[in-house]
Design a protein around this motif. Structure first.
Motif, PDB file in Angstrom:
ATOM      1  N   ASP A  56       0.843  -1.211   0.100  1.00  0.00           N
ATOM      2  CA  ASP A  56       0.052  -0.035  -0.107  1.00  0.00           C
ATOM      3  C   ASP A  56       0.862   1.167  -0.032  1.00  0.00           C
ATOM      4  OD1 ASP A  56      -1.692   2.136   0.603  1.00  0.00           O
ATOM      5  OD2 ASP A  56      -2.866   0.919   2.118  1.00  0.00           O
ATOM      6  N   THR A  57       0.578   2.321  -1.032  1.00  0.00           N
ATOM      7  CA  THR A  57       1.637   3.167  -0.971  1.00  0.00           C
ATOM      8  C   THR A  57       1.724   4.112   0.161  1.00  0.00           C
ATOM      9  OG1 THR A  57      -0.044   4.493  -2.404  1.00  0.00           O
ATOM     10  CG2 THR A  57       1.774   3.381  -3.494  1.00  0.00           C
ATOM     11  N   ARG A  58       0.352   4.124   0.868  1.00  0.00           N
ATOM     12  CA  ARG A  58       0.021   5.162   1.803  1.00  0.00           C
ATOM     13  C   ARG A  58       0.574   4.480   3.020  1.00  0.00           C
ATOM     14  NH1 ARG A  58      -6.172   4.481   1.078  1.00  0.00           N
ATOM     15  NH2 ARG A  58      -5.465   2.202   0.985  1.00  0.00           N
ATOM     16  N   SER A  59       0.603   3.324   3.343  1.00  0.00           N
ATOM     17  CA  SER A  59       1.196   2.680   4.637  1.00  0.00           C
ATOM     18  C   SER A  59       2.410   2.052   4.664  1.00  0.00           C
ATOM     19  CB  SER A  59       0.023   1.821   5.360  1.00  0.00           C
ATOM     20  OG  SER A  59      -0.255   0.431   4.750  1.00  0.00           O
ATOM     21  N   GLY A  60       2.764   1.502   3.318  1.00  0.00           N
ATOM     22  CA  GLY A  60       3.691   0.548   3.138  1.00  0.00           C
ATOM     23  C   GLY A  60       3.654  -0.638   3.404  1.00  0.00           C
TER      24      GLY A  60
END
Length: 156
Positions: free
Chosen positions: A126-130
């Motif tokens: 997820d690009t937001r949370s990694g």
């Protein structure tokens, strides 16, 4: 324990296997080259040469599969033109193609777990949370559902 089959077995004469959605889906996109072309589209590949090279198929196979996926509506052709060159076409995912992503990610997730000797070569995050992205079975309320808690029912 497997999924509960009693509702389907009791109504077996009404349900015909030739109407099976799994069969239709596999018939539409079930070749190795088609799935790998989709993989590349999800990774951002759009150009014909890159598809053929990345998947490791001949140009004839790449052309045939890309044509099938385009005719099915999974990919769409869009024109592009490099300066000084003729117009060419690139392949982009349609909503139908985007909707196949959980299927391909599910295959990747399964292969990572059962077929890799060491760590998987790639992971989807997820690009937001990694955090790692996982395919899961959920009900309409967003709750996880285990196979033992599912049953099949013939649509009326």
């Amino acid at each position: 324990m497997a999924m509960q089959l009693e509702p389907v077995l009791a109504d077996r004469d009404r349900w015909k296997a030739e109407h099976c959605s799994i069969d239709k889906a596999i018939s539409a996109i079930g070749t190795r080259s088609a799935i790998l072309l989709l993989r590349e589209a999800y990774y951002g590949t759009t150009r014909f040469d890159a598809f053929a090279r990345r998947v490791g198929v001949t140009e004839a196979v790449a052309a045939a599969r890309l044509k099938e996926l385009t005719e099915l509506g999974v990919l769409a052709k869009q024109p592009y033109r490099e300066p000084g060159q003729r117009t060419r076409y690139e392949y982009v995912l349609t909503q139908m193609g985007r909707d196949l992503l959980p299927v391909v990610l599910g295959l990747m997730q399964w292969g990572d777990k059962y077929l890799q000797d060491d760590a998987a070569p790639l992971k989807v995050v997820d690009t937001r949370s990694g955090s790692a992205v996982r395919v899961r079975m959920q009900n309409a309320d967003g709750e996880d559902v285990e196979m033992e808690d599912m049953e099949l029912a013939v649509r009326r």
